[in-house]
Scaffold this motif. Structure first.
Motif, PDB file in Angstrom:
ATOM      1  N   GLU A  36     -53.026 -20.223  49.941  1.00  0.00           N
ATOM      2  CA  GLU A  36     -53.516 -18.837  49.857  1.00  0.00           C
ATOM      3  C   GLU A  36     -54.959 -18.785  50.363  1.00  0.00           C
ATOM      4  O   GLU A  36     -55.815 -19.533  49.907  1.00  0.00           O
ATOM      5  CB  GLU A  36     -53.438 -18.342  48.412  1.00  0.00           C
ATOM      6  CG  GLU A  36     -54.210 -17.067  48.107  1.00  0.00           C
ATOM      7  CD  GLU A  36     -53.851 -15.891  49.009  1.00  0.00           C
ATOM      8  OE1 GLU A  36     -54.782 -15.185  49.439  1.00  0.00           O
ATOM      9  OE2 GLU A  36     -52.652 -15.672  49.283  1.00  0.00           O
ATOM     10  N   LYS A  39     -59.373 -16.130  47.156  1.00  0.00           N
ATOM     11  CA  LYS A  39     -59.732 -16.839  45.911  1.00  0.00           C
ATOM     12  C   LYS A  39     -58.700 -16.582  44.826  1.00  0.00           C
ATOM     13  O   LYS A  39     -58.566 -17.361  43.891  1.00  0.00           O
ATOM     14  CB  LYS A  39     -61.116 -16.368  45.420  1.00  0.00           C
ATOM     15  CG  LYS A  39     -62.265 -16.840  46.302  1.00  0.00           C
ATOM     16  CD  LYS A  39     -63.589 -16.308  45.774  1.00  0.00           C
ATOM     17  CE  LYS A  39     -64.733 -16.730  46.693  1.00  0.00           C
ATOM     18  NZ  LYS A  39     -66.020 -16.135  46.267  1.00  0.00           N
ATOM     19  N   GLU A  40     -57.983 -15.453  44.942  1.00  0.00           N
ATOM     20  CA  GLU A  40     -56.973 -15.089  43.945  1.00  0.00           C
ATOM     21  C   GLU A  40     -55.602 -15.009  44.584  1.00  0.00           C
ATOM     22  O   GLU A  40     -55.471 -14.648  45.757  1.00  0.00           O
ATOM     23  CB  GLU A  40     -57.286 -13.707  43.336  1.00  0.00           C
ATOM     24  CG  GLU A  40     -58.340 -13.726  42.261  1.00  0.00           C
ATOM     25  CD  GLU A  40     -58.429 -12.382  41.550  1.00  0.00           C
ATOM     26  OE1 GLU A  40     -57.497 -11.565  41.689  1.00  0.00           O
ATOM     27  OE2 GLU A  40     -59.429 -12.144  40.864  1.00  0.00           O
ATOM     28  N   SER A  43     -52.806 -10.719  44.560  1.00  0.00           N
ATOM     29  CA  SER A  43     -53.740  -9.587  44.388  1.00  0.00           C
ATOM     30  C   SER A  43     -53.075  -8.242  44.667  1.00  0.00           C
ATOM     31  O   SER A  43     -53.404  -7.236  44.039  1.00  0.00           O
ATOM     32  CB  SER A  43     -54.971  -9.762  45.280  1.00  0.00           C
ATOM     33  OG  SER A  43     -54.577  -9.984  46.619  1.00  0.00           O
ATOM     34  N   ARG A  46     -51.074  -7.145  41.694  1.00  0.00           N
ATOM     35  CA  ARG A  46     -51.948  -6.631  40.624  1.00  0.00           C
ATOM     36  C   ARG A  46     -52.159  -5.121  40.729  1.00  0.00           C
ATOM     37  O   ARG A  46     -52.132  -4.402  39.733  1.00  0.00           O
ATOM     38  CB  ARG A  46     -53.302  -7.352  40.668  1.00  0.00           C
ATOM     39  CG  ARG A  46     -54.215  -7.003  39.489  1.00  0.00           C
ATOM     40  CD  ARG A  46     -55.518  -7.777  39.554  1.00  0.00           C
ATOM     41  NE  ARG A  46     -55.300  -9.220  39.566  1.00  0.00           N
ATOM     42  CZ  ARG A  46     -54.994  -9.941  38.502  1.00  0.00           C
ATOM     43  NH1 ARG A  46     -54.845  -9.355  37.323  1.00  0.00           N
ATOM     44  NH2 ARG A  46     -54.827 -11.241  38.597  1.00  0.00           N
ATOM     45  N   GLN A 115     -49.701  -7.527  35.252  1.00  0.00           N
ATOM     46  CA  GLN A 115     -50.101  -8.858  34.784  1.00  0.00           C
ATOM     47  C   GLN A 115     -48.882  -9.644  34.286  1.00  0.00           C
ATOM     48  O   GLN A 115     -48.834 -10.867  34.395  1.00  0.00           O
ATOM     49  CB  GLN A 115     -51.157  -8.740  33.678  1.00  0.00           C
ATOM     50  CG  GLN A 115     -51.872 -10.049  33.347  1.00  0.00           C
ATOM     51  CD  GLN A 115     -52.650 -10.620  34.528  1.00  0.00           C
ATOM     52  OE1 GLN A 115     -53.365  -9.889  35.215  1.00  0.00           O
ATOM     53  NE2 GLN A 115     -52.490 -11.912  34.768  1.00  0.00           N
ATOM     54  N   GLN A 134     -55.778 -22.448  46.603  1.00  0.00           N
ATOM     55  CA  GLN A 134     -56.485 -21.210  46.930  1.00  0.00           C
ATOM     56  C   GLN A 134     -57.677 -21.459  47.855  1.00  0.00           C
ATOM     57  O   GLN A 134     -58.083 -22.602  48.065  1.00  0.00           O
ATOM     58  CB  GLN A 134     -56.937 -20.529  45.629  1.00  0.00           C
ATOM     59  CG  GLN A 134     -55.781 -19.836  44.908  1.00  0.00           C
ATOM     60  CD  GLN A 134     -55.831 -19.966  43.408  1.00  0.00           C
ATOM     61  OE1 GLN A 134     -55.185 -20.842  42.814  1.00  0.00           O
ATOM     62  NE2 GLN A 134     -56.600 -19.085  42.773  1.00  0.00           N
TER      63      GLN A 134
END
Length: 406
Positions: A36, A39-40, A43, A46, A115, A134
């Protein structure tokens, strides 16, 4: 030193995780990694569905489900017969996640929280020993000696099988074009119309349940609820039109006219006749205070004004010419669109890897062995309502099944 895996999945979004988990469940011997660039992970999951995650849509018949895809309708028929809505519901139920259906058919986790879905994917990946890496951006892709080599910001990776689940990533599309894959140029889909017009200027937040919207000088037409916003018009009717007309409206540079029938399918002649009857039966009432149609009172007042009728006019004092003008406003109001706005944060793109270069029985590239595509990287997109996620789940499952059964 090169890091070696059996399968590398590029893209830590919905389709990437679903592919990885489905693959690990079907073949426990495989060493799998998800790369990925951000960083997350997850996303987009979400923010989807206003933070509730619109997992799928309660349409269980494959041939009907495909009708919600402006691009990919024919190609998805086979995959949906293999893995469809009911399979998605069962998949999540097995993970302890119950889904609920809303009135419009959209399906969400009963927790009403995205979530829940994120936690499910992350914990399943961990349980199945899927390595999630990540901040790992792929710079180059090569195939040599039946292996794929990826140069990334975290060094080189090797894998026999490569799955690209990167969504609308121009950099990855560029790499694929370098491998002779045809990329259909991306254009926005699912957007709202920017309209400045005195008739709707003060009506922000007002919605009309059954409206027909047509693009002038084209065959583009959609029906459904319409929402008036501070920048113009939104709601299902407009979003459907933007999806089906994504490429045409792009060519128009998002400047065009729409014809709106606020009464859905009521004809001009029938509406005029109804107004002429009301002139007799409600003669003493103010025209602005009595709308015979199921549209909000504030919109009715604006259309009355637009027809050149003052709000204190009694029905008996209107003439036929005025009622003809009012009928036009009700059944064929013309509004000028000047630009678009993204629908919430859920940016959807029409475009990507040409469908003709993919085997939809396996999601494998027709140009390269052991290269697979899932989700929005390919030229498939849908209207709003959980359909884009369904495409992510189905194509991910098909690719996973193909790799696991080698």
């Amino acid at each position: 030193m090169n890091k070696k895996y059996d399968v590398i999945i590029v893209g830590g979004g919905a389709s990437g995780f679903f592919t990885a988990i489905s693959l690990a469940e079907q073949n426990t011997d495989l060493k799998i990694a998800i790369l990925e660039r951000g960083k997350e992970v997850l996303s987009k999951v979400r923010i989807s569905g206003g933070g509730r995650c619109n997992v799928t849509h309660a349409c269980f018949i494959p041939n009907l489900l495909t009708k919600y895809y402006p691009r990919g309708e024919r190609e998805l028929r086979g995959p949906f017969h293999t893995f469809c809505t009911g399979d998605v519901i069962e998949w999540f139920e097995q993970k302890g996640i119950e889904l609920k259906t809303e009135e419009d058919g959209r399906m969400f986790p009963v927790t009403d929280s995205s979530q829940t879905i994120i936690d499910c994917f992350v914990s399943e990946a961990k349980k199945l020993d899927i390595e999630v890496i990540q901040s790992c951006s792929v710079q180059h892709i090569f195939q040599n000696a039946e292996q794929w080599k990826l140069d990334t910001t975290q060094g080189a990776f090797l894998a026999e099988n490569l799955v690209l689940a990167t969504g609308s990533n121009p950099k990855v599309w560029e790499m694929l074009a370098g491998l002779n894959h045809e990329i259909i140029p991306p254009v926005p889909s699912l957007f709202t119309f920017n309209i400045k017009d005195s008739r709707i200027k003060e009506l922000m937040g007002l919605s009309v349940e059954h409206v027909t919207v047509k693009v002038a000088n084209s065959k583009l037409k959609a029906t459904g609820p319409l929402l008036i916003t501070h920048w113009g018009m939104s709601g299902p009717a407009v979003l459907r039109l933007s999806a089906w007309g994504a490429r045409d409206l792009s060519e128009m540079k998002y400047r065009f006219q729409v014809h709106i029938n606020w009464l859905n399918d009521k004809t001009f002649d029938d509406t005029l006749q109804e107004l002429l009857t009301l002139k007799e039966t409600h003669a003493k009432k103010n025209i602005s205070k009595f709308s015979p149609f199921p549209i909000p009172g504030r919109l009715w007042e604006q259309l009355v004004l637009a027809a050149g009728i003052s709000l204190d006019t009694k029905w008996s004092d209107t003439n036929k010419k005025q009622l003809v003008h009012l009928t036009h406003q009700l059944t064929d109001g013309v509004f000028s669109v000047d630009g678009k706005s993204t629908f919430k944060e859920e940016f959807v793109t029409a475009g990507g890897v040409d469908l003709k270069q993919i085997n939809f029985k396996t999601m494998e590239s027709k140009l390269f062995h052991n290269l697979y595509f899932t989700g929005e990287i390919i030229n498939i997109d849908a209207i709003t309502g959980g359909f884009n996620f369904q495409n992510a789940w189905t194509t991910g499952f098909i690719a996973a099944q193909a790799i696991a059964n080698k």
